[in-house]
Design an enzyme around this catalytic site. Sequence first.
Site, PDB file in Angstrom:
ATOM      1  N   GLU A 137       0.743  -1.101   0.244  1.00  0.00           N
ATOM      2  CA  GLU A 137       0.093  -0.089   0.188  1.00  0.00           C
ATOM      3  C   GLU A 137       0.834   1.362   0.050  1.00  0.00           C
ATOM      4  O   GLU A 137       1.853   1.412   0.942  1.00  0.00           O
ATOM      5  CB  GLU A 137      -0.993  -0.099   1.048  1.00  0.00           C
ATOM      6  CG  GLU A 137      -1.840   1.282   1.414  1.00  0.00           C
ATOM      7  CD  GLU A 137      -2.712   1.239   2.521  1.00  0.00           C
ATOM      8  OE1 GLU A 137      -3.675   2.044   2.666  1.00  0.00           O
ATOM      9  OE2 GLU A 137      -2.408   0.431   3.411  1.00  0.00           O
ATOM     10  N   GLU A 230      -9.389   9.507   5.432  1.00  0.00           N
ATOM     11  CA  GLU A 230      -9.598   8.408   6.497  1.00  0.00           C
ATOM     12  C   GLU A 230      -9.850   9.375   7.818  1.00  0.00           C
ATOM     13  O   GLU A 230      -9.223  10.286   8.386  1.00  0.00           O
ATOM     14  CB  GLU A 230      -8.269   7.716   6.644  1.00  0.00           C
ATOM     15  CG  GLU A 230      -8.019   6.581   5.584  1.00  0.00           C
ATOM     16  CD  GLU A 230      -6.664   6.095   6.013  1.00  0.00           C
ATOM     17  OE1 GLU A 230      -6.686   4.606   5.857  1.00  0.00           O
ATOM     18  OE2 GLU A 230      -5.674   6.605   6.668  1.00  0.00           O
TER      19      GLU A 230
END
Length: 248
Positions: A137, A230
């Site tokens: 990621e 997020e």
Amino acid sequence: MISGLTLLLLLPLVFASPLERRANMVCGKFDSLSYGSYSLLNNLWGMDNTTTGEQCSTLKSVRDQSVKWFTQWTWAEGGHDIKSFSNIQLDEGINQQLSAISSMPWSLTSSGSDLVVADVAYDLFTSYSPGGSNVCEVMIWLANLNAGPISYNYNQYGLAVPVATNLDLAGHAWNLYLGTNGYNKVVSFLPVDGDIKDFSGDIYQFFTYLIDNQYISSWEYLVTAQAGSEATSGSATFTTKAYSLTVN
């Protein structure tokens, strides 16, 4: 080529509960809306970490491959765990090897607040095969609002320790952090001089650095390309003025 990202972050906004529902709004845990080559993902993957909170994401328009959208969220503390990642995802043109991609220009305009715990980031995943399991990621943070990256090492104050510092990429200085989320490797670039309110640059420079320094391989495939916010705690509205993403 991945191109053309412009975002606007407006924080904080305390809003009434329940949120006013609209036809182009998604509020469920993994609800999504698809239009053309994009999907708007509500993605409340960590909502079970708290007993209080909600998030809804709204697709405002798609015009000439440019997406306008926003998300509203409010989350109780629930520890330091992330509750959600509302984002726009590219559904077409991915699964290319990194060696086949030449540039990824994009831009971002944002403003933030100290009253939430969240980040605004580009979130990309690589795999060893097209559509395969994630192996790495790659996060490029533009706003770090009282949050912090995943890391293998933390100092005595609980702050993540970078593996490389003051990297000159895309016109800004960055620190690089390395860790794992329990499933795959995570590399995170965070700006040295605080949140970047206006950003324009080629993010393939980040991949070039990772390849040259053997964090990832050029024969890996880009399997996921997302951008959003997020959220860990607090109340906010995150608005994207114009977002476009293509891979050539």
